[in-house]
Design a protein around this motif. Structure first.
Motif, PDB file in Angstrom:
ATOM      1  N   PRO A  47       0.796  -1.239   0.000  1.00  0.00           N
ATOM      2  CA  PRO A  47       0.000   0.000   0.000  1.00  0.00           C
ATOM      3  C   PRO A  47       0.826   1.286   0.000  1.00  0.00           C
ATOM      4  N   LEU A  48       2.134   1.179   0.152  1.00  0.00           N
ATOM      5  CA  LEU A  48       2.974   2.375   0.122  1.00  0.00           C
ATOM      6  C   LEU A  48       3.266   2.834  -1.304  1.00  0.00           C
ATOM      7  N   VAL A  49       2.785   2.084  -2.291  1.00  0.00           N
ATOM      8  CA  VAL A  49       3.036   2.403  -3.698  1.00  0.00           C
ATOM      9  C   VAL A  49       1.704   2.637  -4.395  1.00  0.00           C
ATOM     10  N   HIS A  50       1.586   3.747  -5.101  1.00  0.00           N
ATOM     11  CA  HIS A  50       0.331   4.075  -5.781  1.00  0.00           C
ATOM     12  C   HIS A  50       0.634   4.994  -6.962  1.00  0.00           C
ATOM     13  N   HIS A  51      -0.411   5.533  -7.581  1.00  0.00           N
ATOM     14  CA  HIS A  51      -0.232   6.364  -8.769  1.00  0.00           C
ATOM     15  C   HIS A  51      -0.882   7.735  -8.628  1.00  0.00           C
ATOM     16  N   SER A  52      -1.222   8.128  -7.417  1.00  0.00           N
ATOM     17  CA  SER A  52      -1.825   9.443  -7.185  1.00  0.00           C
ATOM     18  C   SER A  52      -0.737  10.434  -6.797  1.00  0.00           C
ATOM     19  N   SER A  53      -0.471  11.384  -7.674  1.00  0.00           N
ATOM     20  CA  SER A  53       0.605  12.337  -7.411  1.00  0.00           C
ATOM     21  C   SER A  53       0.217  13.310  -6.306  1.00  0.00           C
ATOM     22  N   PRO A  54       1.157  13.662  -5.432  1.00  0.00           N
ATOM     23  CA  PRO A  54       0.891  14.677  -4.407  1.00  0.00           C
ATOM     24  C   PRO A  54       0.881  16.071  -5.031  1.00  0.00           C
ATOM     25  N   SER A  55       0.634  17.070  -4.223  1.00  0.00           N
ATOM     26  CA  SER A  55       0.566  18.442  -4.725  1.00  0.00           C
ATOM     27  C   SER A  55       1.960  19.053  -4.842  1.00  0.00           C
ATOM     28  N   PHE A  56       2.078  20.026  -5.754  1.00  0.00           N
ATOM     29  CA  PHE A  56       3.326  20.747  -5.962  1.00  0.00           C
ATOM     30  C   PHE A  56       3.025  22.231  -6.129  1.00  0.00           C
ATOM     31  N   TYR A  57       4.031  23.055  -5.855  1.00  0.00           N
ATOM     32  CA  TYR A  57       3.848  24.505  -5.904  1.00  0.00           C
ATOM     33  C   TYR A  57       3.713  25.020  -7.332  1.00  0.00           C
ATOM     34  N   THR A  58       4.514  24.486  -8.261  1.00  0.00           N
ATOM     35  CA  THR A  58       4.512  25.017  -9.619  1.00  0.00           C
ATOM     36  C   THR A  58       3.793  24.101 -10.593  1.00  0.00           C
ATOM     37  N   ALA A  59       3.268  24.712 -11.653  1.00  0.00           N
ATOM     38  CA  ALA A  59       2.581  23.940 -12.687  1.00  0.00           C
ATOM     39  C   ALA A  59       3.537  23.001 -13.406  1.00  0.00           C
ATOM     40  N   GLN A  60       4.807  23.417 -13.557  1.00  0.00           N
ATOM     41  CA  GLN A  60       5.773  22.543 -14.234  1.00  0.00           C
ATOM     42  C   GLN A  60       5.946  21.231 -13.483  1.00  0.00           C
ATOM     43  N   GLN A  61       6.032  21.301 -12.169  1.00  0.00           N
ATOM     44  CA  GLN A  61       6.173  20.080 -11.377  1.00  0.00           C
ATOM     45  C   GLN A  61       4.899  19.238 -11.446  1.00  0.00           C
ATOM     46  N   SER A  62       3.754  19.892 -11.341  1.00  0.00           N
ATOM     47  CA  SER A  62       2.481  19.161 -11.328  1.00  0.00           C
ATOM     48  C   SER A  62       2.209  18.445 -12.638  1.00  0.00           C
ATOM     49  N   SER A  63       2.773  18.953 -13.736  1.00  0.00           N
ATOM     50  CA  SER A  63       2.480  18.374 -15.050  1.00  0.00           C
ATOM     51  C   SER A  63       3.217  17.064 -15.304  1.00  0.00           C
ATOM     52  N   LEU A  64       4.209  16.741 -14.493  1.00  0.00           N
ATOM     53  CA  LEU A  64       4.980  15.520 -14.707  1.00  0.00           C
ATOM     54  C   LEU A  64       4.201  14.301 -14.214  1.00  0.00           C
ATOM     55  N   VAL A  65       4.422  13.166 -14.876  1.00  0.00           N
ATOM     56  CA  VAL A  65       3.695  11.937 -14.544  1.00  0.00           C
ATOM     57  C   VAL A  65       4.697  10.844 -14.177  1.00  0.00           C
ATOM     58  N   PRO A  66       4.822  10.520 -12.902  1.00  0.00           N
ATOM     59  CA  PRO A  66       5.745   9.450 -12.507  1.00  0.00           C
ATOM     60  C   PRO A  66       5.178   8.075 -12.838  1.00  0.00           C
ATOM     61  N   ALA A  67       6.061   7.099 -12.950  1.00  0.00           N
ATOM     62  CA  ALA A  67       5.609   5.718 -13.144  1.00  0.00           C
ATOM     63  C   ALA A  67       4.843   5.237 -11.923  1.00  0.00           C
ATOM     64  N   CYS A  68       5.274   5.676 -10.746  1.00  0.00           N
ATOM     65  CA  CYS A  68       4.544   5.396  -9.510  1.00  0.00           C
ATOM     66  C   CYS A  68       5.032   6.347  -8.434  1.00  0.00           C
ATOM     67  N   VAL A  69       4.262   6.415  -7.359  1.00  0.00           N
ATOM     68  CA  VAL A  69       4.610   7.244  -6.208  1.00  0.00           C
ATOM     69  C   VAL A  69       4.821   6.319  -5.011  1.00  0.00           C
ATOM     70  N   PHE A  70       5.956   6.468  -4.368  1.00  0.00           N
ATOM     71  CA  PHE A  70       6.321   5.652  -3.209  1.00  0.00           C
ATOM     72  C   PHE A  70       6.234   6.532  -1.969  1.00  0.00           C
ATOM     73  N   THR A  71       5.402   6.137  -0.999  1.00  0.00           N
ATOM     74  CA  THR A  71       5.163   6.960   0.192  1.00  0.00           C
ATOM     75  C   THR A  71       5.578   6.194   1.450  1.00  0.00           C
ATOM     76  N   PRO A  72       6.864   6.118   1.730  1.00  0.00           N
ATOM     77  CA  PRO A  72       7.316   5.404   2.927  1.00  0.00           C
ATOM     78  C   PRO A  72       6.828   6.099   4.192  1.00  0.00           C
ATOM     79  N   THR A  73       6.683   5.328   5.253  1.00  0.00           N
ATOM     80  CA  THR A  73       6.251   5.893   6.532  1.00  0.00           C
ATOM     81  C   THR A  73       7.316   5.760   7.614  1.00  0.00           C
ATOM     82  N   SER A  74       8.446   5.144   7.270  1.00  0.00           N
ATOM     83  CA  SER A  74       9.541   4.994   8.229  1.00  0.00           C
ATOM     84  C   SER A  74      10.856   4.959   7.464  1.00  0.00           C
ATOM     85  N   PRO A  75      11.969   5.264   8.122  1.00  0.00           N
ATOM     86  CA  PRO A  75      13.269   5.146   7.451  1.00  0.00           C
ATOM     87  C   PRO A  75      13.524   3.739   6.919  1.00  0.00           C
TER      88      PRO A  75
END
Length: 542
Positions: A47-75
């Motif tokens: 469940p730490l891997v998904h495809h929903s991009s987080p928010s970004f300050y600039t439109a240039q950053q927001s327009s990019l599409v990663p293959a996946c988003v990894f959201t670790p909760t611990s080191p």
């Protein structure tokens, strides 16, 4: 004047005073290695891997599409995930608060975006050995939340001036603060970094455990590891005083300067909405000046220099000024931001600024958190951005020349939808620089500087991708001409502040060749495979 204030606030104040680079967009197709890396991450960390991009300050950053988003909760999660990403030779980016300007800086186009938003804890400790109050702050925390957590205890770290900025990138790039005259920049007040290293180990890096890496992390950017926690020195801090002043620049002064430049005239076509806006703006602007609400351009230059020099040894004083042009309404504004970080003395210290004509002022008794929330209000996300920077010796004549350069580039932006160009100036005094030596020093290379300096920021904002080329060329011309003029006057300094720097700017060269070489040596020891320089392309590389 109420109508004028509403008009200004609704159209232009959001871009008037930006307190901070835009890299070329990294359009990288998702290759099989990153597809496979994402599949392996999902298999191992679920469940730490998904495809929903987080928010970004600039439109240039927001327009990019990663293959996946990894959201670790611990080191430990992060370490395991990093080893998987590395094993597939997949490129990645690391997001702390998402406020980085550059495309690809904290969002990976076609790669893995590592979102550290869950690392947002704030815990106040007491160092029994030295009697210090240490705040353990997660890299994904935002400064508004940090101040809110520590304010009840009457302490604060040397932190950001905008509530929405993330802790991680801010500190690793330097970190200018309202408290910098007293204690240095944020990086100078880190006692310990918790870092996931390239080999997957989780290490506490401090002056005793690894002095070379500790030094490099304080201004070396994202080249050495992924920091998950900062142990920050805190200091007693109560309410202070300060806020924003917004100024209408003198219509006569601006018109006279533009006339002397003999620029091509680009009025809006008659009987159009733009023509109506132009005429309305000009009428309100001239009326405000006739009523005494406008500020002579040179007054802001001289007030900034005089106050910077008079207050250069005052540890509580913090200030900046900015100029902005808003193309949609063809209007020229000024802004002065003053803060005094103790309860008494602010109004008298900044009396020169307070006496300037203004159309709006928020000067008041305030706190660090309240001030940071105000800054966020004026710096809303969603635009396309270009930030650039340079460092010069403080000089009001040079500021005047830079303002003329700024005005001369305005015609190129006149037809750009929602375009705004900002030019801001922040003093960097010896009182701040002397703190750069503490806790083992930092690599910025400014310790021997005796002259009062100013960090100049060039901020461009717009809405449409098709205007990128024009706006980038405008920004690059302003920067190039500004540096050329400062060199001609003997006022140029090589230092380039990382947190405001843009693509192609020589950040590490500005640290001095000796410090740059030492950073490369540290990187070679701690990341011999070049994981954080080769697979993490965003940011400035050693």
């Amino acid at each position: 004047m109420y109508l004028l204030q509403v008009f200004l606030f609704s159209l232009v104040l959001g871009s008037a005073c930006v307190t901070a680079s835009d890299q070329a967009i990294l359009h990288k197709p998702t290759d099989s290695s990153c597809h496979n890396a994402c599949a392996a991450l999902a298999s191992s960390l679920g469940p730490l891997v998904h495809h929903s991009s987080p928010s970004f300050y600039t439109a240039q950053q927001s327009s990019l599409v990663p293959a996946c988003v990894f959201t670790p909760t611990s080191p430990r999660d992060l370490s395991a995930g990093l080893q998987i990403i590395k094993s597939y030779d997949c490129h990645f980016a690391v997001r702390s608060g998402g406020h980085g300007i550059s495309a690809g800086w904290s969002n990976s186009d076609g790669g893995v975006t590592i979102d550290l938003g869950s690392f947002n804890s704030v815990e106040l400790l007491k160092d029994e050995s030295e009697g210090e109050r240490i705040a353990r702050v997660g890299t994904g925390a935002r400064w508004g939340d940090v101040y809110a957590a520590l304010e009840p205890f009457g302490v604060a770290p040397v932190g950001g001036r905008s509530a929405d900025v993330g802790v991680g990138g801010f500190i690793l790039g330097g970190g200018i603060s309202h408290l910098s005259r007293r204690y240095g920049w944020a990086m100078d007040n880190v006692k310990n970094f918790e870092v996931v290293l390239a080999n997957g180990s989780i290490a506490n890096i401090n002056l005793d455990s690894a002095p070379d890496l500790f030094w490099a992390l304080r201004g070396g950017g994202n080249n050495f590891g992924i920091v998950t926690r900062f142990d920050l020195q805190t200091y007693p801090q109560g309410p202070g005083w300060g806020g924003y002043n917004f100024h209408l620049m003198s219509h006569h002064d601006v018109s006279s300067r533009l006339s002397l430049l003999k620029l091509p005239f680009s009025a809006a076509r008659p009987y159009t909405l733009n023509s109506l806006i132009d005429k309305t703006t000009t009428f309100l602007w001239r009326s405000a000046c006739w009523l005494g609400f406008c500020l002579p351009v040179a007054s802001l230059f001289s007030t900034f220099q005089n106050s910077s020099l008079e207050l250069k040894t005052d540890p509580y004083a913090h200030m900046l000024i900015a100029f902005v042009y808003a193309a949609d309404v063809n209007l020229h504004l000024g802004c002065s931001v003053t803060h005094y970080t103790t309860e008494t003395g602010g109004p008298s210290a900044f009396s020169q600024f307070s006496s300037l004509p203004k159309v709006y002022s928020s000067l008041r008794n305030t706190t660090l958190r309240d001030s940071a929330l105000e800054d966020t209000k004026y710096n809303q996300p969603g635009s396309r951005n270009l930030w650039l920077t340079s460092t010069f010796i403080l000089n009001s004549t040079l500021i005047s020349h830079l303002y003329t350069i700024f005005l001369s580039e305005i015609p190129a932006t006149r037809s750009i939808k929602s375009a705004a160009i900002g030019l801001n100036f922040q003093p960097l005094s010896h009182e701040t620089i002397k703190h750069f030596r503490k806790n083992g020093g930092n690599p910025l290379g400014l310790e021997q500087e005796e002259e009062p300096l100013m960090i100049v920021g060039y901020v461009l904002q717009w809405k449409r991708e098709e205007d990128d080329e024009v706006m980038h060329k405008v920004g690059e011309r302003i920067l190039g001409r500004a540096v050329e003029e400062a060199k001609r006057m003997g006022l140029w300094r090589k230092f380039v502040y990382m947190n405001y720097a843009g693509s192609g700017q020589d950040v590490f060269g500005g640290y001095g060749e000796g410090n740059w070489e030492r950073l490369r040596e540290v990187g070679g020891r701690w990341d011999p495979e070049g994981v954080f320089t080769r697979l993490q392309p965003g940011g400035f590389k050693i």
